[in-house]
Design a protein around this motif. Structure first.
Motif, PDB file in Angstrom:
ATOM      1  N   MET A 129      30.895  39.174  51.741  1.00 35.18           N
ATOM      2  CA  MET A 129      32.004  38.813  52.482  1.00 35.18           C
ATOM      3  C   MET A 129      32.310  39.881  53.569  1.00 35.18           C
ATOM      4  SD  MET A 129      35.492  40.238  52.513  1.00 35.18           S
ATOM      5  CE  MET A 129      36.200  40.600  51.257  1.00 35.18           C
ATOM      6  N   THR A 160      41.388  43.747  56.642  1.00 35.04           N
ATOM      7  CA  THR A 160      41.175  42.643  56.555  1.00 35.04           C
ATOM      8  C   THR A 160      40.579  42.546  54.835  1.00 35.04           C
ATOM      9  OG1 THR A 160      40.469  42.138  58.869  1.00 35.04           O
ATOM     10  CG2 THR A 160      39.751  40.448  57.012  1.00 35.04           C
ATOM     11  N   CYS A 163      43.560  42.746  52.399  1.00 31.76           N
ATOM     12  CA  CYS A 163      44.296  41.582  52.431  1.00 31.76           C
ATOM     13  C   CYS A 163      43.676  40.381  51.562  1.00 31.76           C
ATOM     14  CB  CYS A 163      44.469  41.072  53.689  1.00 31.76           C
ATOM     15  SG  CYS A 163      45.750  42.047  54.877  1.00 31.76           S
ATOM     16  N   ARG A 164      42.402  40.372  51.794  1.00 31.77           N
ATOM     17  CA  ARG A 164      41.814  39.304  50.948  1.00 31.77           C
ATOM     18  C   ARG A 164      41.630  39.831  49.403  1.00 31.77           C
ATOM     19  NH1 ARG A 164      36.538  37.654  54.898  1.00 31.77           N
ATOM     20  NH2 ARG A 164      37.954  36.688  56.731  1.00 31.77           N
ATOM     21  N   THR A 170      45.262  36.994  56.406  1.00 33.96           N
ATOM     22  CA  THR A 170      44.713  38.070  57.346  1.00 33.96           C
ATOM     23  C   THR A 170      45.215  37.752  58.729  1.00 33.96           C
ATOM     24  OG1 THR A 170      42.585  36.797  57.596  1.00 33.96           O
ATOM     25  CG2 THR A 170      42.870  38.484  55.908  1.00 33.96           C
ATOM     26  N   ASP A 229      44.958  35.228  42.436  1.00 30.22           N
ATOM     27  CA  ASP A 229      44.759  36.532  43.535  1.00 30.22           C
ATOM     28  C   ASP A 229      45.710  37.617  42.601  1.00 30.22           C
ATOM     29  OD1 ASP A 229      47.825  36.151  43.590  1.00 30.22           O
ATOM     30  OD2 ASP A 229      47.607  35.106  45.536  1.00 30.22           O
TER      31      ASP A 229
END
Length: 438
Positions: A129, A160, A163-164, A170, A229
């Motif tokens: 990623m 970013t 955030c993921r 994002t 998450d």
């Protein structure tokens, strides 16, 4: 050596160096000031319960000592502050309340809940990623015809990624980044050195309120509809048989958003600036990134630490390298000075040397129970960013003069890095080794 109630050091004039550290004019090179502090160590701040250390031995000793607390409740400075004439006024409420400012056992319990997402194994799974994101950012720069090392890479990449990791969108990364940057100034040592909060207190409180509101809404959504998450896992987790309160979840996520990218922005930005003057290091990153990148990152961390200093507070009377430190004293540890201590980093401690045998002994991520939770992620992001920059960006150099710096004292780094290049290579080139120059 004078005690906390006395003058600032044996020369009587060492305290002015601390004020100079706050001066924006020295932000590009504060290291000579850290040298002066180390030579005069310990330096006491006149009229306030504050002492400053900059040697490797003293900073390491404090970081390891369980009597050195991260909890501001143990600090006389944070309970009440003001001018030395006795007209004292209450200090502002602590900003960024989170497990960062707690001690064991509560710190340990909360940290343990977040830790599984930041282990080396968990972080390595993010490699595809992060690689894709870096290539996307460089493609965007190539399409625009311009490249700013901060705005186009060092800044958007870490925000970013975190955030993921947290499981938040994002699309508003600039919104997160702006508010997080404001909160980052809360740790600048204005209160310790001058007795006043860091500039911009009202704006920081507003940013803190906005982020708290954002994460509170998100927590309510996740309680109603859990996802796979981190916030959902924190909301469902238990410690000592009890679930975390919404406030604890919100402050933990806010901390992870802020701390999870601010230091990495500075690490990558300072590293890119350093690499511009080292074509041989860029070549090593292209030719053998698996060997070169980890060593380059460790030396960047030592030489240009993204966290220049930290605070600790004496929960009881203690002694640091023979210096009595009374209970309630705030100890300011200049990690960036300790990392250039010639007693540990011999030869030329102010020079970049990726082959330095003792380089990994730096204190940039701290020591002990408060060792940086996000260290594996920060290292990985920097290794991949430096590698791909070296592989894809052809003949990078500053497009103008020396860069300006962010207003931050602790989270020191250039505000922008406009670059001129001879092009940005295609993303299809392999990561494991560079294609030959054409």
């Amino acid at each position: 050596m004078n005690r906390v109630s006395g003058a600032a050091g044996t020369r009587g004039g060492d305290e002015w160096v601390l004020r100079r550290i706050l001066d924006s004019e020295v932000r590009a090179d504060p290291y000579p000031l850290y040298e002066e502090v180390r030579a005069a160590e310990p330096v006491w701040v006149r009229g306030r319960p504050v002492v400053v250390f900059a040697s490797y031995a003293a900073c390491g000793e404090v970081l390891r000592d369980p009597r050195a607390s991260n909890d501001r409740g143990h600090s006389l400075l944070f309970r009440q502050t003001g001018p030395a004439d006795g007209n004292r006024t209450p200090s502002p409420p602590a900003e960024l309340p989170s497990f960062l400012f707690m001690d064991p056992p509560r710190h340990t319990a909360l940290r343990r809940l977040a830790a599984p997402d930041f282990t080396p194994r968990a972080v390595r799974r993010l490699t595809p990623m992060i690689r894709e994101l870096i290539d996307d950012l460089l493609d965007e720069a190539a399409a625009s015809g311009r490249l700013d090392g901060v705005a186009d890479l060092a800044s958007p990449l870490p925000v970013t990624v975190i955030c993921r990791v947290l499981g938040i969108g994002t699309g508003e990364r600039d919104w997160y980044r702006t508010r997080s940057s404001l909160l980052g100034q809360a740790v600048d040592p204005y209160l310790a050195f001058l007795g006043v909060p860091a500039p911009g207190l009202a704006r920081r409180r507003q940013a803190e309120a906005e982020l708290t509101e954002f994460f509170s809404r998100l927590a309510a959504e996740r309680r109603a509809r859990p996802r796979d998450d981190m916030m959902s896992r924190l909301l469902a987790a238990e410690t000592d048989g009890e679930r975390l309160t919404d406030e604890e979840v919100v402050t933990t996520c806010r901390l992870l958003l802020n701390a999870g990218h601010e230091t990495t922005v500075s690490l990558i930005a300072n590293g890119l600036l350093t690499l511009l003057d080292r074509p041989e290091t860029l070549a090593a990153l292209r030719d053998d990134p698996g060997t070169a990148a980890p060593a380059v990152v460790e030396e960047m961390l030592r030489l240009q630490p993204p966290l220049q200093l930290v605070h600790r507070h004496a929960r009881e009377d203690m002694e640091v390298r023979g210096t009595p430190v009374p209970r309630g004293t705030t100890m300011v540890l200049l990690l960036a000075g300790a990392n250039r201590d010639g007693a540990v980093f011999g030869g030329c401690p102010h020079a970049f040397d990726a082959a330095r045998a003792e380089g990994s002994q730096h204190l940039s991520f701290g020591l002990g129970p408060h060792y940086c939770l996000g260290a594996p992620l920060g290292r990985l992001e920097a290794e991949l960013a430096f590698t791909r920059f070296a592989q894809r960006v052809v003949a990078p150099r500053l497009a103008a003069g020396p860069p300006g710096y962010r207003p931050h004292v602790v989270l020191r780094g250039p505000a922008s890095l406009p670059l001129s290049t001879e092009g940005i290579r295609d993303r299809r080139m392999p990561w494991e080794a560079a294609a030959p120059d054409t």
